[in-house]
Write a protein that holds these residues in place. Structure first.
Motif, PDB file in Angstrom:
ATOM      1  N   GLY A  33       0.810  -1.206   0.000  1.00  0.00           N
ATOM      2  CA  GLY A  33       0.000   0.000   0.000  1.00  0.00           C
ATOM      3  C   GLY A  33       0.843   1.255   0.000  1.00  0.00           C
ATOM      4  N   TRP A  34       0.211   2.329  -0.419  1.00  0.00           N
ATOM      5  CA  TRP A  34       0.809   3.660  -0.339  1.00  0.00           C
ATOM      6  C   TRP A  34      -0.112   4.545   0.491  1.00  0.00           C
ATOM      7  N   PHE A  35       0.486   5.279   1.384  1.00  0.00           N
ATOM      8  CA  PHE A  35      -0.210   6.254   2.198  1.00  0.00           C
ATOM      9  C   PHE A  35       0.523   7.583   2.068  1.00  0.00           C
ATOM     10  N   ARG A  36      -0.136   8.633   2.489  1.00  0.00           N
ATOM     11  CA  ARG A  36       0.521   9.932   2.519  1.00  0.00           C
ATOM     12  C   ARG A  36       0.058  10.708   3.752  1.00  0.00           C
ATOM     13  N   GLN A  37       0.926  11.612   4.171  1.00  0.00           N
ATOM     14  CA  GLN A  37       0.611  12.421   5.334  1.00  0.00           C
ATOM     15  C   GLN A  37       1.098  13.833   5.117  1.00  0.00           C
ATOM     16  N   ALA A  38       0.165  14.759   5.126  1.00  0.00           N
ATOM     17  CA  ALA A  38       0.478  16.176   5.002  1.00  0.00           C
ATOM     18  C   ALA A  38       0.636  16.763   6.405  1.00  0.00           C
ATOM     19  N   PRO A  39       1.339  17.870   6.520  1.00  0.00           N
ATOM     20  CA  PRO A  39       1.538  18.483   7.846  1.00  0.00           C
ATOM     21  C   PRO A  39       0.209  18.765   8.536  1.00  0.00           C
ATOM     22  N   GLY A  40       0.100  18.331   9.773  1.00  0.00           N
ATOM     23  CA  GLY A  40      -1.099  18.595  10.559  1.00  0.00           C
ATOM     24  C   GLY A  40      -2.271  17.704  10.247  1.00  0.00           C
ATOM     25  N   LYS A  41      -2.061  16.737   9.359  1.00  0.00           N
ATOM     26  CA  LYS A  41      -3.157  15.846   8.973  1.00  0.00           C
ATOM     27  C   LYS A  41      -2.812  14.403   9.302  1.00  0.00           C
ATOM     28  N   ALA A  48      -3.531   0.652  -3.011  1.00  0.00           N
ATOM     29  CA  ALA A  48      -2.928  -0.619  -2.645  1.00  0.00           C
ATOM     30  C   ALA A  48      -3.022  -1.575  -3.819  1.00  0.00           C
ATOM     31  N   ILE A  49      -2.140  -2.549  -3.808  1.00  0.00           N
ATOM     32  CA  ILE A  49      -2.114  -3.545  -4.875  1.00  0.00           C
ATOM     33  C   ILE A  49      -2.020  -4.926  -4.246  1.00  0.00           C
ATOM     34  N   THR A  50      -2.723  -5.872  -4.844  1.00  0.00           N
ATOM     35  CA  THR A  50      -2.698  -7.231  -4.319  1.00  0.00           C
ATOM     36  C   THR A  50      -1.327  -7.863  -4.520  1.00  0.00           C
ATOM     37  N   SER A  51      -1.100  -8.971  -3.842  1.00  0.00           N
ATOM     38  CA  SER A  51       0.205  -9.620  -3.909  1.00  0.00           C
ATOM     39  C   SER A  51       0.551 -10.053  -5.332  1.00  0.00           C
ATOM     40  N   SER A  52      -0.450 -10.454  -6.091  1.00  0.00           N
ATOM     41  CA  SER A  52      -0.207 -10.891  -7.476  1.00  0.00           C
ATOM     42  C   SER A  52       0.020  -9.716  -8.416  1.00  0.00           C
ATOM     43  N   GLY A  53      -0.467  -8.559  -8.008  1.00  0.00           N
ATOM     44  CA  GLY A  53      -0.380  -7.387  -8.876  1.00  0.00           C
ATOM     45  C   GLY A  53      -1.548  -7.254  -9.831  1.00  0.00           C
ATOM     46  N   TYR A  54      -2.488  -8.191  -9.774  1.00  0.00           N
ATOM     47  CA  TYR A  54      -3.595  -8.171 -10.729  1.00  0.00           C
ATOM     48  C   TYR A  54      -4.634  -7.100 -10.421  1.00  0.00           C
ATOM     49  N   SER A  55      -4.744  -6.736  -9.155  1.00  0.00           N
ATOM     50  CA  SER A  55      -5.766  -5.754  -8.777  1.00  0.00           C
ATOM     51  C   SER A  55      -5.165  -4.631  -7.958  1.00  0.00           C
ATOM     52  N   ALA A  56      -5.634  -3.433  -8.235  1.00  0.00           N
ATOM     53  CA  ALA A  56      -5.208  -2.269  -7.471  1.00  0.00           C
ATOM     54  C   ALA A  56      -6.435  -1.457  -7.079  1.00  0.00           C
ATOM     55  N   PHE A  57      -6.313  -0.784  -5.958  1.00  0.00           N
ATOM     56  CA  PHE A  57      -7.416  -0.021  -5.407  1.00  0.00           C
ATOM     57  C   PHE A  57      -6.890   1.372  -5.064  1.00  0.00           C
ATOM     58  N   PRO A  98      -0.909  -8.043   5.221  1.00  0.00           N
ATOM     59  CA  PRO A  98      -1.348  -9.379   4.846  1.00  0.00           C
ATOM     60  C   PRO A  98      -2.689  -9.463   4.129  1.00  0.00           C
ATOM     61  N   SER A  99      -3.497  -8.416   4.200  1.00  0.00           N
ATOM     62  CA  SER A  99      -4.877  -8.565   3.742  1.00  0.00           C
ATOM     63  C   SER A  99      -5.356  -7.379   2.930  1.00  0.00           C
ATOM     64  N   ILE A 100      -5.856  -7.634   1.740  1.00  0.00           N
ATOM     65  CA  ILE A 100      -6.404  -6.563   0.910  1.00  0.00           C
ATOM     66  C   ILE A 100      -7.670  -5.995   1.529  1.00  0.00           C
ATOM     67  N   ALA A 101      -8.331  -6.792   2.368  1.00  0.00           N
ATOM     68  CA  ALA A 101      -9.556  -6.325   3.010  1.00  0.00           C
ATOM     69  C   ALA A 101      -9.285  -5.170   3.962  1.00  0.00           C
ATOM     70  N   ARG A 102      -8.068  -5.062   4.457  1.00  0.00           N
ATOM     71  CA  ARG A 102      -7.703  -4.000   5.396  1.00  0.00           C
ATOM     72  C   ARG A 102      -6.802  -2.968   4.741  1.00  0.00           C
ATOM     73  N   ARG A 103      -6.909  -2.831   3.443  1.00  0.00           N
ATOM     74  CA  ARG A 103      -5.985  -1.989   2.694  1.00  0.00           C
ATOM     75  C   ARG A 103      -6.080  -0.518   3.055  1.00  0.00           C
ATOM     76  N   GLY A 104      -7.200  -0.067   3.500  1.00  0.00           N
ATOM     77  CA  GLY A 104      -7.442   1.349   3.672  1.00  0.00           C
ATOM     78  C   GLY A 104      -7.011   1.937   4.996  1.00  0.00           C
ATOM     79  N   THR A 105      -6.572   1.128   5.905  1.00  0.00           N
ATOM     80  CA  THR A 105      -6.211   1.627   7.224  1.00  0.00           C
ATOM     81  C   THR A 105      -4.757   1.324   7.543  1.00  0.00           C
ATOM     82  N   PRO A 106      -4.045   2.265   8.141  1.00  0.00           N
ATOM     83  CA  PRO A 106      -2.645   2.000   8.509  1.00  0.00           C
ATOM     84  C   PRO A 106      -2.493   0.777   9.403  1.00  0.00           C
TER      85      PRO A 106
END
Length: 122
Positions: A33-41, A48-57, A98-106
């Motif tokens: 996964g990729w995340f970003r953090q701006a100052p104060g946020k 994120a991308i699955t282990s196979s690379g076939y799907s990205a979100f 480990p899990s694409i289901a939890r891709r959206g949270t650090p």
């Protein structure tokens, strides 16, 4: 270990490609996964991308402009960023989990890179 690189200063409308190289172990079986953090946020999900690379979100804010890919043979994941906007300015982090289901949270990721600064000027 994850090492992010490729950040820099770019004008609005420009492009950058970030890389995240893994060492010490293989991450081919992990969601990346990729995340970003701006100052104060809070740290926010970019994509994120699955282990196979076939799907990205993607987050709504970057969909259609950013693309995630991976090369498991090189143990590297990429974030191609096009049509950059000043609001994309942040420190960008790569992470492995480990899990694409939890891709959206650090909390869904076990390993983190050190971050690379992206600054987009208007």
């Amino acid at each position: 270990q994850l090492q992010a690189s490729g950040g820099g200063l770019v004008q609005a409308g420009g492009s950058l490609r970030l890389s995240c190289a893994a060492s010490g172990r293989t991450f081919s079986g992990y969601v990346m996964g990729w995340f970003r953090q701006a100052p104060g946020k809070e740290r926010e999900f970019v994509g994120a991308i699955t282990s196979s690379g076939y799907s990205a979100f993607y987050a709504d804010s970057v969909r259609g402009r950013f693309t995630i890919s991976r090369d498991n043979a090189k143990n590297t994941v990429y974030l191609q960023m096009n049509s950059l906007k000043p609001e994309d300015t942040a420190v960008y982090y790569c992470a492995a989990g480990p899990s694409i289901a939890r891709r959206g949270t650090p909390a869904g990721y076990d390993y983190w890179g050190q971050g690379t600064q992206v600054t987009v000027s208007s």
